[in-house]
Design an enzyme around this catalytic site. Structure first.
Site, PDB file in Angstrom:
ATOM      1  N   GLY A  27      11.171  65.304   6.461  1.00  0.00           N
ATOM      2  CA  GLY A  27      12.076  65.593   5.348  1.00  0.00           C
ATOM      3  C   GLY A  27      11.725  64.786   4.111  1.00  0.00           C
ATOM      4  O   GLY A  27      11.189  63.681   4.207  1.00  0.00           O
TER       5      GLY A  27
ATOM      6  N   ARG B 231      11.977  27.830   4.148  1.00  0.00           N
ATOM      7  CA  ARG B 231      11.050  28.964   4.094  1.00  0.00           C
ATOM      8  C   ARG B 231      10.233  29.091   5.379  1.00  0.00           C
ATOM      9  O   ARG B 231      10.281  28.211   6.248  1.00  0.00           O
ATOM     10  CB  ARG B 231      10.151  28.813   2.867  1.00  0.00           C
ATOM     11  CG  ARG B 231      10.911  29.004   1.552  1.00  0.00           C
ATOM     12  CD  ARG B 231      10.072  28.640   0.341  1.00  0.00           C
ATOM     13  NE  ARG B 231       8.845  29.408   0.279  1.00  0.00           N
ATOM     14  CZ  ARG B 231       7.873  29.169  -0.600  1.00  0.00           C
ATOM     15  NH1 ARG B 231       7.994  28.171  -1.477  1.00  0.00           N
ATOM     16  NH2 ARG B 231       6.775  29.913  -0.610  1.00  0.00           N
TER      17      ARG B 231
ATOM     18  N   HIS C 249      18.746  15.626  -1.296  1.00  0.00           N
ATOM     19  CA  HIS C 249      18.977  16.408  -2.502  1.00  0.00           C
ATOM     20  C   HIS C 249      17.761  16.517  -3.415  1.00  0.00           C
ATOM     21  O   HIS C 249      16.946  15.619  -3.502  1.00  0.00           O
ATOM     22  CB  HIS C 249      20.164  15.869  -3.336  1.00  0.00           C
ATOM     23  CG  HIS C 249      20.412  14.419  -3.181  1.00  0.00           C
ATOM     24  ND1 HIS C 249      21.624  13.908  -2.773  1.00  0.00           N
ATOM     25  CD2 HIS C 249      19.607  13.354  -3.349  1.00  0.00           C
ATOM     26  CE1 HIS C 249      21.545  12.603  -2.706  1.00  0.00           C
ATOM     27  NE2 HIS C 249      20.348  12.237  -3.058  1.00  0.00           N
TER      28      HIS C 249
ATOM     29  N   ARG D  13       3.393   3.168 -11.615  1.00  0.00           N
ATOM     30  CA  ARG D  13       4.173   3.496 -12.817  1.00  0.00           C
ATOM     31  C   ARG D  13       3.409   3.040 -14.055  1.00  0.00           C
ATOM     32  O   ARG D  13       2.668   2.043 -14.017  1.00  0.00           O
ATOM     33  CB  ARG D  13       5.529   2.780 -12.813  1.00  0.00           C
ATOM     34  CG  ARG D  13       6.465   3.188 -11.696  1.00  0.00           C
ATOM     35  CD  ARG D  13       7.712   2.326 -11.740  1.00  0.00           C
ATOM     36  NE  ARG D  13       8.631   2.614 -10.642  1.00  0.00           N
ATOM     37  CZ  ARG D  13       9.593   1.785 -10.245  1.00  0.00           C
ATOM     38  NH1 ARG D  13       9.752   0.615 -10.855  1.00  0.00           N
ATOM     39  NH2 ARG D  13      10.384   2.123  -9.258  1.00  0.00           N
TER      40      ARG D  13
END
Length: 435
Positions: A16, A317, A347, A424
């Site tokens: 179809g 993931r 976080h 740094r």
């Protein structure tokens, strides 16, 4: 002995053109809970060990989609109905099986036992033509099963139903089981004058005339429902989502506001797990007991251990492994990485192509820089490490056990066990700021 050596051919009708669906992708390739509608049927068919051959009937336009799936379909030309499809393949390929199962590609079978029971009953009762039927509250649009003297008399399509027949709630699912005797009469089907098509349902009257045994097997399990429009697809997807989530909740998984949660096939969740609102769990996810998946987390193709905390707003993931007692916090993305037991990434971090050792703490804003513009490279961080906030770990690099990386550092070289690493630019304080 015949039962042992019998041959069953499954024929899937999919020629179809799906005009009502209004999509460039054939409707049977659209997914329900992450799985193509067609694949539900193919998996159901493959679950029946007696079936030794599968034929797919398609049209010229959609042939490419089957070729991409490694399937070489039979092309129906012209497109002249379900009976026309069977006529063409039966005459062209000279099929010689003992029985034929006919299914529809746009009508997913969720419960494989339905198909097995249908076939077994048809064979054991020596039925030549059997129709899989079911009762529905709203039969509009379906062919009605007409029973007389407890036997299948005919199937009447919606447009041909009279007033009394439209009240019948027993409908045709479009799934047939035919003996060699029954299908050998396929060329006797005449073209329907209204639609200029051949209907497989007309084979019932022919089999009656040939004194063949005809019956119907009623489905009393999960409903079998065809899809003609996007809205019907959404309704069916919603039904199946509810089924999957109810099954999980019966097994001891708490899903808070389940109507907001999306779960695909292939997701395995242990008892004691809590899933908060607005969570997406894609295929091939395994979650261990007593873990909590907090709101707005997106998890796919990975494993999560026991007593973990994921989210809120976390993304895990594919090919990631989150071990027991790990904490993956808000706005943290994990990609193709192994996170060991007791790790905390609370976080604003990205961890990709990495291996993080036990009880290591990854500070806010930490990034594993895994892509050099050409290749994906790996990072290894040992056990009991502390990675300060806003650190960039430039792969490929190894950080040993119990190492400490200062906040704001860019790590481009290996760090040995127990070392403190800081990188740094020297800070300068200007006495008088420029106005």
């Amino acid at each position: 002995l015949f039962y042992y050596f019998m041959k069953i051919c499954a024929i899937v009708l999919s020629a179809g053109r799906s005009k009502r669906f209004k999509s460039s992708l054939p409707k049977y390739l659209h997914s329900i809970a992450g799985k193509a509608i067609l694949d539900y049927n193919l998996d159901a068919i493959r679950s029946v060990k007696k079936i030794n051959k599968i034929e797919i009937i398609s049209n010229k336009e959609n042939k490419k989609f089957f070729i991409e799936k490694g399937i070489s379909p039979f092309i129906q030309n012209p497109i002249n109905g379900t009976g026309g499809a069977l006529k063409q393949i039966f005459n062209a390929k000279k099929l010689n099986s003992d029985y034929y199962l006919v299914t529809l590609s746009d009508t997913p079978i969720f419960d494989y036992k339905i198909l097995r029971n249908f076939i077994n009953k048809s064979i054991s009762s020596k039925t030549d033509l059997s129709v899989l039927s079911q009762e529905v509250s709203n039969p509009h649009g379906y062919g009605r099963i007409v029973i007389k003297d407890k036997k299948l008399k005919s199937i009447v399509e919606e447009n041909d139903c009279d007033i009394d027949q439209k009240k019948i709630n027993l409908i045709n699912t479009g799934i047939f089981f035919l003996s060699k005797k029954a299908i050998s009469n396929i060329n006797l089907i005449k073209k329907n004058l209204k639609k200029s098509e051949f209907y497989i349902t007309d084979l019932i009257e022919i089999c009656h005339q040939k004194k063949l045994k005809i019956d119907t097997y009623q489905n009393r399990s999960l409903p079998i429902q065809g899809v003609n429009t996007i809205l019907e697809l959404q309704d069916l997807d919603k039904f199946y989502q509810n089924f999957l989530k109810q099954k999980l909740m019966n097994e001891g998984v708490r899903i808070i506001h389940p109507e907001t949660v999306y779960i695909e096939n292939g997701v395995n969740i242990s008892e004691g797990v809590i899933i908060e609102p607005n969570v997406v769990l894609k295929s091939n996810v395994n979650i261990g007991r007593d873990t909590i998946i907090k709101s707005f987390s997106y998890i796919e193709d990975c494993s999560v251990g026991i007593n973990c905390q994921i989210g809120p707003f976390a993304r895990i993931r594919p090919e990631s492994k989150i071990s027991n007692y790990a904490k993956i916090g808000n706005f943290v993305e994990i990609k193709k990485s192994s996170i060991s037991e007791g790790v905390k990434i609370n976080h604003l971090s990205y961890v990709g192509d990495a291996n993080i050792g036990k009880n290591t703490n990854i500070g806010a804003g930490t990034i594993t820089c895994n892509y050099d513009g050409k290749n994906k490279l790996s990072t290894k961080i040992g056990n009991n490490c502390f990675i300060g906030s806003n650190a960039s770990i430039v792969a490929p690099v190894k950080i040993g056990n119990s190492a400490y990386v200062a906040a704001g550092s860019v790590i481009t070289k290996n760090v040995k066990n127990n070392q403190f690493s800081i990188s740094r630019i020297k800070q300068k304080n200007i006495k008088n700021r420029i106005k």
